[in-house]
Design a protein around this motif. Sequence first.
Motif, PDB file in Angstrom:
ATOM      1  N   LEU A   1       0.828  -1.207   0.000  1.00 38.18           N
ATOM      2  CA  LEU A   1       0.000   0.000   0.000  1.00 38.18           C
ATOM      3  C   LEU A   1       0.866   1.261   0.000  1.00 38.18           C
ATOM      4  N   GLN A   2       1.921   1.256   0.787  1.00 39.77           N
ATOM      5  CA  GLN A   2       2.808   2.418   0.828  1.00 39.77           C
ATOM      6  C   GLN A   2       3.504   2.634  -0.515  1.00 39.77           C
ATOM      7  N   LYS A   3       3.898   1.546  -1.176  1.00 38.48           N
ATOM      8  CA  LYS A   3       4.494   1.669  -2.508  1.00 38.48           C
ATOM      9  C   LYS A   3       3.505   2.267  -3.502  1.00 38.48           C
ATOM     10  N   GLU A   4       2.206   2.022  -3.273  1.00 33.77           N
ATOM     11  CA  GLU A   4       1.156   2.561  -4.143  1.00 33.77           C
ATOM     12  C   GLU A   4       0.768   3.991  -3.752  1.00 33.77           C
ATOM     13  N   GLY A   5       1.425   4.545  -2.732  1.00 30.63           N
ATOM     14  CA  GLY A   5       1.197   5.935  -2.358  1.00 30.63           C
ATOM     15  C   GLY A   5       0.214   6.159  -1.226  1.00 30.63           C
ATOM     16  N   PHE A   6      -0.205   5.096  -0.554  1.00 31.40           N
ATOM     17  CA  PHE A   6      -1.144   5.230   0.561  1.00 31.40           C
ATOM     18  C   PHE A   6      -0.400   5.434   1.878  1.00 31.40           C
ATOM     19  N   THR A   7      -1.022   6.145   2.792  1.00 33.08           N
ATOM     20  CA  THR A   7      -0.588   6.205   4.174  1.00 33.08           C
ATOM     21  C   THR A   7      -1.349   5.091   4.880  1.00 33.08           C
ATOM     22  N   VAL A   8      -0.674   4.316   5.727  1.00 29.83           N
ATOM     23  CA  VAL A   8      -1.305   3.150   6.333  1.00 29.83           C
ATOM     24  C   VAL A   8      -1.211   3.200   7.850  1.00 29.83           C
ATOM     25  N   THR A   9      -2.338   2.942   8.492  1.00 30.00           N
ATOM     26  CA  THR A   9      -2.397   2.713   9.926  1.00 30.00           C
ATOM     27  C   THR A   9      -2.909   1.289  10.083  1.00 30.00           C
ATOM     28  N   THR A  10      -2.351   0.546  11.043  1.00 29.26           N
ATOM     29  CA  THR A  10      -2.779  -0.837  11.213  1.00 29.26           C
ATOM     30  C   THR A  10      -3.382  -1.058  12.596  1.00 29.26           C
ATOM     31  N   ALA A  11      -4.187  -2.098  12.667  1.00 28.41           N
ATOM     32  CA  ALA A  11      -4.754  -2.564  13.933  1.00 28.41           C
ATOM     33  C   ALA A  11      -4.789  -4.086  13.873  1.00 28.41           C
ATOM     34  N   HIS A  12      -4.556  -4.718  15.017  1.00 33.41           N
ATOM     35  CA  HIS A  12      -4.492  -6.177  15.051  1.00 33.41           C
ATOM     36  C   HIS A  12      -5.716  -6.839  15.671  1.00 33.41           C
ATOM     37  N   ASP A  13      -6.622  -6.039  16.212  1.00 35.83           N
ATOM     38  CA  ASP A  13      -7.855  -6.593  16.780  1.00 35.83           C
ATOM     39  C   ASP A  13      -8.973  -5.555  16.674  1.00 35.83           C
ATOM     40  N   GLY A  14     -10.178  -5.986  17.006  1.00 37.30           N
ATOM     41  CA  GLY A  14     -11.331  -5.112  16.861  1.00 37.30           C
ATOM     42  C   GLY A  14     -11.289  -3.873  17.732  1.00 37.30           C
ATOM     43  N   GLN A  15     -10.848  -4.047  18.972  1.00 40.66           N
ATOM     44  CA  GLN A  15     -10.776  -2.919  19.899  1.00 40.66           C
ATOM     45  C   GLN A  15      -9.810  -1.847  19.380  1.00 40.66           C
ATOM     46  N   SER A  16      -8.633  -2.273  18.914  1.00 42.72           N
ATOM     47  CA  SER A  16      -7.640  -1.345  18.366  1.00 42.72           C
ATOM     48  C   SER A  16      -8.166  -0.657  17.112  1.00 42.72           C
TER      49      SER A  16
ATOM     50  N   ILE B   1     -13.354  -7.855  19.004  1.00 41.36           N
ATOM     51  CA  ILE B   1     -14.608  -7.554  18.297  1.00 41.36           C
ATOM     52  C   ILE B   1     -14.400  -8.015  16.856  1.00 41.36           C
ATOM     53  N   ASP B   2     -15.321  -8.806  16.323  1.00 42.76           N
ATOM     54  CA  ASP B   2     -15.106  -9.297  14.956  1.00 42.76           C
ATOM     55  C   ASP B   2     -15.404  -8.220  13.916  1.00 42.76           C
ATOM     56  N   GLY B   3     -14.945  -8.461  12.702  1.00 38.93           N
ATOM     57  CA  GLY B   3     -15.065  -7.490  11.626  1.00 38.93           C
ATOM     58  C   GLY B   3     -16.492  -7.119  11.273  1.00 38.93           C
ATOM     59  N   MET B   4     -17.405  -8.074  11.371  1.00 37.16           N
ATOM     60  CA  MET B   4     -18.817  -7.764  11.083  1.00 37.16           C
ATOM     61  C   MET B   4     -19.336  -6.714  12.064  1.00 37.16           C
ATOM     62  N   GLU B   5     -19.028  -6.909  13.348  1.00 35.38           N
ATOM     63  CA  GLU B   5     -19.474  -5.961  14.375  1.00 35.38           C
ATOM     64  C   GLU B   5     -18.837  -4.587  14.162  1.00 35.38           C
ATOM     65  N   ILE B   6     -17.555  -4.575  13.817  1.00 31.37           N
ATOM     66  CA  ILE B   6     -16.879  -3.299  13.538  1.00 31.37           C
ATOM     67  C   ILE B   6     -17.576  -2.592  12.381  1.00 31.37           C
ATOM     68  N   CYS B   7     -17.873  -3.345  11.333  1.00 32.48           N
ATOM     69  CA  CYS B   7     -18.546  -2.775  10.165  1.00 32.48           C
ATOM     70  C   CYS B   7     -19.894  -2.171  10.567  1.00 32.48           C
ATOM     71  N   TRP B   8     -20.694  -2.916  11.335  1.00 31.81           N
ATOM     72  CA  TRP B   8     -22.001  -2.416  11.792  1.00 31.81           C
ATOM     73  C   TRP B   8     -21.830  -1.127  12.599  1.00 31.81           C
ATOM     74  N   ARG B   9     -20.870  -1.137  13.517  1.00 32.64           N
ATOM     75  CA  ARG B   9     -20.662   0.037  14.382  1.00 32.64           C
ATOM     76  C   ARG B   9     -20.254   1.265  13.571  1.00 32.64           C
TER      77      ARG B   9
END
Length: 132
Positions: free
Chosen positions: A21-36, A58-66
Amino acid sequence: MSHVLLVDDEVALRESLTYTLQKEGFTVTTAHDGQSAIKQFHKQVPDIILLDIMLPEIDGMEICWRIRAFSNVPIVMLTAKDQDIDKVRGLEAGADDYVTKPFNTRELMARIKAVLRRHNDSKAGNGKASSN
């Protein structure tokens, strides 16, 4: 330069995708779990979220809903769950696209750019109206 929030619990995938992503010109922030992921989202709202479904806390579906409860930021599900019902649930939860692992990196980059393009066109009011 677009800002991506990459949420995945697999360290190797996060690192390799961040590099790409960075090579494609994006700035990236990462998280390893739902809370983060939720904390990172509120800290700096990204232009797009790449979101795994199977996450600790927190699973990805719940994150998406929130997130959909108050934001229309583009969300691309990036997950190993490849059953049709999973894809339908992800899209119904509010995801803009759904990509299964393993994935082709070039295709993923094209999908990310397409989702961002549609989102930005929509925000700018550049939706193509049909003239019949």
